[in-house]
Every structure is written in structure tokens, then in C-alpha cells.
Scaffold this motif. Structure first.
Motif, PDB file in Angstrom:
ATOM      1  N   LEU A 114       0.770  -1.149  -0.038  1.00  0.00           N
ATOM      2  CA  LEU A 114      -0.119   0.028   0.122  1.00  0.00           C
ATOM      3  C   LEU A 114       0.925   1.258  -0.146  1.00  0.00           C
ATOM      4  O   LEU A 114       0.437   2.305  -0.727  1.00  0.00           O
ATOM      5  N   ALA A 115       2.181   1.355   0.905  1.00  0.00           N
ATOM      6  CA  ALA A 115       2.711   2.344   1.030  1.00  0.00           C
ATOM      7  C   ALA A 115       3.394   2.713  -0.269  1.00  0.00           C
ATOM      8  O   ALA A 115       3.676   3.853  -0.955  1.00  0.00           O
ATOM      9  N   VAL A 116       4.288   1.533  -0.985  1.00  0.00           N
ATOM     10  CA  VAL A 116       4.920   1.718  -2.236  1.00  0.00           C
ATOM     11  C   VAL A 116       4.226   1.882  -3.420  1.00  0.00           C
ATOM     12  O   VAL A 116       4.628   2.725  -4.310  1.00  0.00           O
ATOM     13  N   SER A 117       3.095   1.370  -3.681  1.00  0.00           N
ATOM     14  CA  SER A 117       2.191   1.268  -4.925  1.00  0.00           C
ATOM     15  C   SER A 117       1.011   2.461  -4.804  1.00  0.00           C
ATOM     16  O   SER A 117       0.605   2.648  -5.923  1.00  0.00           O
ATOM     17  N   TYR A 118       0.881   2.849  -3.726  1.00  0.00           N
ATOM     18  CA  TYR A 118      -0.226   3.691  -3.836  1.00  0.00           C
ATOM     19  C   TYR A 118      -0.019   5.157  -2.998  1.00  0.00           C
ATOM     20  O   TYR A 118      -0.116   6.249  -3.328  1.00  0.00           O
ATOM     21  N   LEU A 119       0.050   4.773  -1.432  1.00  0.00           N
ATOM     22  CA  LEU A 119       0.195   5.748  -0.678  1.00  0.00           C
ATOM     23  C   LEU A 119       1.066   7.185  -0.712  1.00  0.00           C
ATOM     24  O   LEU A 119       0.669   8.223  -0.693  1.00  0.00           O
ATOM     25  N   ASN A 120       2.505   6.887  -1.171  1.00  0.00           N
ATOM     26  CA  ASN A 120       3.389   7.867  -1.520  1.00  0.00           C
ATOM     27  C   ASN A 120       2.740   8.658  -2.687  1.00  0.00           C
ATOM     28  O   ASN A 120       3.303   9.852  -2.694  1.00  0.00           O
ATOM     29  N   ARG A 121       2.001   7.992  -3.645  1.00  0.00           N
ATOM     30  CA  ARG A 121       1.731   8.694  -4.755  1.00  0.00           C
ATOM     31  C   ARG A 121       0.647   9.795  -4.176  1.00  0.00           C
ATOM     32  O   ARG A 121       0.669  11.086  -4.575  1.00  0.00           O
ATOM     33  N   LEU A 122      -0.329   9.264  -3.281  1.00  0.00           N
ATOM     34  CA  LEU A 122      -1.334  10.437  -2.965  1.00  0.00           C
ATOM     35  C   LEU A 122      -0.550  11.615  -2.423  1.00  0.00           C
ATOM     36  O   LEU A 122      -0.672  12.848  -2.626  1.00  0.00           O
ATOM     37  N   ASN A 176      -6.073  -3.365  -3.416  1.00  0.00           N
ATOM     38  CA  ASN A 176      -6.326  -1.945  -2.661  1.00  0.00           C
ATOM     39  C   ASN A 176      -5.456  -0.967  -3.445  1.00  0.00           C
ATOM     40  O   ASN A 176      -5.914   0.291  -3.522  1.00  0.00           O
ATOM     41  N   THR A 177      -4.069  -1.366  -3.625  1.00  0.00           N
ATOM     42  CA  THR A 177      -3.314  -0.213  -4.469  1.00  0.00           C
ATOM     43  C   THR A 177      -3.942   0.085  -5.741  1.00  0.00           C
ATOM     44  O   THR A 177      -3.631   1.253  -6.420  1.00  0.00           O
ATOM     45  N   VAL A 178      -4.478  -0.979  -6.482  1.00  0.00           N
ATOM     46  CA  VAL A 178      -5.048  -0.792  -7.806  1.00  0.00           C
ATOM     47  C   VAL A 178      -6.341   0.255  -7.972  1.00  0.00           C
ATOM     48  O   VAL A 178      -6.340   1.208  -8.560  1.00  0.00           O
ATOM     49  N   ALA A 179      -6.949  -0.091  -6.957  1.00  0.00           N
ATOM     50  CA  ALA A 179      -8.281   0.564  -6.506  1.00  0.00           C
ATOM     51  C   ALA A 179      -8.003   2.288  -6.122  1.00  0.00           C
ATOM     52  O   ALA A 179      -8.258   3.118  -6.785  1.00  0.00           O
ATOM     53  N   GLY A 180      -6.681   2.329  -5.282  1.00  0.00           N
ATOM     54  CA  GLY A 180      -6.387   3.622  -4.832  1.00  0.00           C
ATOM     55  C   GLY A 180      -5.689   4.419  -6.034  1.00  0.00           C
ATOM     56  O   GLY A 180      -6.105   5.577  -5.998  1.00  0.00           O
ATOM     57  N   ASN A 181      -5.038   3.815  -6.663  1.00  0.00           N
ATOM     58  CA  ASN A 181      -4.638   4.636  -8.016  1.00  0.00           C
ATOM     59  C   ASN A 181      -5.728   5.124  -9.021  1.00  0.00           C
ATOM     60  O   ASN A 181      -5.408   6.195  -9.434  1.00  0.00           O
TER      61      ASN A 181
END
Ligand code: NAP
Length: 297
Positions: A114-122, A176-181
């Protein structure tokens, strides 16, 4: 995935693409698809800054490097403040991993995928979007953010357990990372009318992305990637094919659009309603509240 036939663009050949004077940042540009994009775009005249852990292109003119471990939100914030957001034409997010067989947590208490694939992008997008491209020469297309993931595949994630503390399985957690992006694209397109935000779904491409799931040196990983390599296009071919889309003015009025591996527009996933998006982002902000980073509005 369903085609969005309302959005069309005319492709120009990648060999006639002139990117001279263009400033690009690729977060995740040190490996795989991001690296292929960085090498191709710099070969066409762009100045590219890549962010990642290991720089592999110090011999390539036009590519600069910022080293960062983006599993840490404090690092994401630091890099977002370091990058010359005001001068950027294009900000591309490609950093990512695949959730491993066992749940891993970063020192900031966040599940690692979650951290590497999504949250840092947010974190980075919120920090940079308000300033993006505002000091560029006049007359250019709007500054662009490109979010690479797997949009349009129907994933909406589980905002009730984003951090996979109640239950953990590799594939649902990666989703979750796919949806997050995808949510990142839809939300940012509305939040920042002064920029354009697009989602990219590259399809299957032979890279390092599955190594965390299967083990970098495992026979399974090497076999799977060999098969993917035989059946699908390489990161280099994809980068050349998709680069014209990233700079075409034809999609200027379609912020929030997503594109498949061929660059054809696809519809967003059903179920990504405004209320679901709000819930997902609120859950993301709550996770960040355990770190030193606060989400910029
Ligand atoms: N390949 C596919 O089949 C496929 C399919 C669908 C979607 N995608 C999406 O495409 C994007 C690019 O993936 P890829 O296939 O090119 O993967 P990749 O070859 O594994 O490259 C991932 C990039 O992320 C960086 N990265 C990983 N962990 C990092 C960390 N902790 N801190 C900083 N940077 C980190 C890597 O940098 P270092 O090497 O320097 O650590 C590398 O530049 C991802 O969003 C992925 O979800 C890929």
C-alpha cells in the motif's frame, strides 16, 4: 475493461516525437516501465528526473536521479518538495511492488505494498499538484500527471481495512493499491482543474514487479516472466507506443481519462462513486495520521 469510445486521439509516430525543452519527472523511473519511458523520452530530447532506489542510467544524457525509499511517507514528502514541480510538464508515477505472501509493515506502520504502490503517490500528488507547471513558458498544454496502475478492471478496494490489519492476502491487498490509484486519478481530476490527470493500464509486461510476490531468484518468478516476455510486448516497446499519448493535445479536455495497453481510452471501474472515493481517501488520510506526514488539501 470497457472501451470509452467518446475519447479518441491521433497517434503520431514515436520517431517523430520532439520532446526538446520538456521537463519530466518519473517517480519509479529507475526500473521497468518507468525506466523504459525515461530512456525513451530523454532520447527524444526531454530532461527527465527519475526517483527510485537504484540508478541504472548514469551514462544516459538527460536523465537525473533522486534516491528515495518511497515506502516511507516522510521520504515521499521530502522528494515532492525537492522536485521542481513548478517547472514540470509531466509528472509520471510508476513506482510499485506486488504484495508479498506475508504481510510486511513499514517503520511508519503501513502495509508495504500500500505504501510503495499507492500511498506515496497520494502524498506526492497532493504536495505537488497545486504548484505543478506554474512557472513554465506560456503556450504549452496543461501540466500533466500520469498514474500507472491497473485502472478499469473493476477494483474498488476495501477502505474499511486498507492497511490489511483485519485480514491479509497478497492479491486482495494489491487490489487496494489498484483501486487507490484509479481513485487518485478520478479525485485529482476534479480537485485540480488547472492540471490534467490520466490513468494508464499497461497490461502484462515483463518487469521486476512480481519479484516480491514470487521471490526475486525463484524458478517460479523466472519462468512466469519468461512466459510473459514471450507473449506480451516489452517495457521498451510499450514505452515507445504510449509516449505520444502522454504529450498529445488531443486529450487536453479529458482529465480523469484512463487508457489501456494500446493507448485506447477505457471507462473507469464501476463502483467508484463519489461517496466511495471520499471514503477511500478519508481512510488513506487516517493511515497517514500515524506518520509525521499530513495530507495537503
Ligand atoms: N509489469 C506489469 O505487468 C504491470 C501490469 C500492470 C500494472 N503495472 C504497473 O506499472 C507500474 C510500473 O511497474 P513495473 O512493471 O515497471 O515494475 P518494476 O519493474 O518492478 O519497477 C518498479 C519501479 O518502482 C521502484 N520502486 C520499488 N520499490 C520502491 C521503493 N521502496 N522506493 C522507491 N522506488 C521503488 C523501482 O525502483 P528501484 O528498482 O530503484 O527500487 C522501479 O523503478 C506499477 O505501477 C505497476 O503496478 C505493471
Amino acid at each position: 475493461m470497457k472501451r470509452d469510445k467518446k475519447i479518441a486521439w491521433s497517434r503520431i509516430s514515436s520517431s517523430s516525437l520532439n520532446l526538446k525543452g520538456m521537463q519530466v519527472a518519473i517517480v519509479g523511473g529507475t526500473g521497468g516501465i518507468g525506466r523504459a519511458l525515461s530512456r525513451f523520452m530523454s532520447s527524444r530530447g526531454a530532461t527527465v528526473t527519475v526517483v527510485g532506489q537504484t540508478f541504472r542510467d548514469s551514462d544516459v544524457p538527460g536523465i537525473q536521479f533522486i534516491k528515495a525509499d518511497l515506502s516511507l511517507m516522510s521520504e515521499a514528502q521530502r522528494v515532492a518538495r525537492l522536485l521542481p514541480a513548478e517547472m514540470l510538464d509531466l509528472l509520471i508515477f510508476t513506482a510499485g511492488i506486488f504484495a508479498g505472501p506475508k504481510r510486511e509493515e513499514t517503520p511508519e506502520g503501513i502495509e508495504r505494498d500500500l505504501a510503495v504502490s499507492y500511498l506515496n503517490r497520494l502524498v506526492m500528488l497532493r504536495e505537488m499538484a497545486p504548484r505543478l507547471g506554474e512557472k513554465r513558458p506560456k503556450g504549452r498544454i496543461k501540466p500533466r500527471v500520469i498514474v500507472m496502475a491497473y485502472p478499469g478492471a473493476g477494483q474498488i478496494g476495501t477502505p474499511g481495512d486498507l492497511n490489511a490489519e483485519k485480514s491479509y492476502k497478497s492479491m486482495p491487498q494489491h487490489m487496494n493499491t489498484v483501486a487507490g490509484n484509479e481513485i487518485l486519478v478520478l479525485d485529482a481530476a476534479k480537485r485540480y482543474p488547472q492540471i490534467n490527470v490520466f490513468g494508464l493500464n499497461p497490461g502484462l509486461i515483463k518487469t521486476n514487479i512480481r519479484s516480491n510476490l514470487l521471490g526475486q531468484d525463484s524458478l517460479r518468478f523466472r519462468l512466469l516472466e519468461r512466459i510473459i516476455g514471450l507473449m506480451t510486448k516489452s517495457a521498451e516497446v510499450y514505452a515507445e507506443q504510449i509516449a505520444p499519448l502522454l504529450v498529445t493535445s488531443d486529450i487536453e479536455k479529458h482529465s480523469g481519462a484512463m487508457f489501456d495497453s494500446k493507448g485506447q481510452a477505457i471507462l473507469p471501474s464501476e463502483g467508484l462513486t463519489d461517496s466511495h472515493i471520499k471514503k477511500f481517501i478519508a481512510a488513506s488520510a487516517l493511515l497517514l495520521s500515524n506518520t509525521t506526514v499530513r495530507l495537503a488539501s
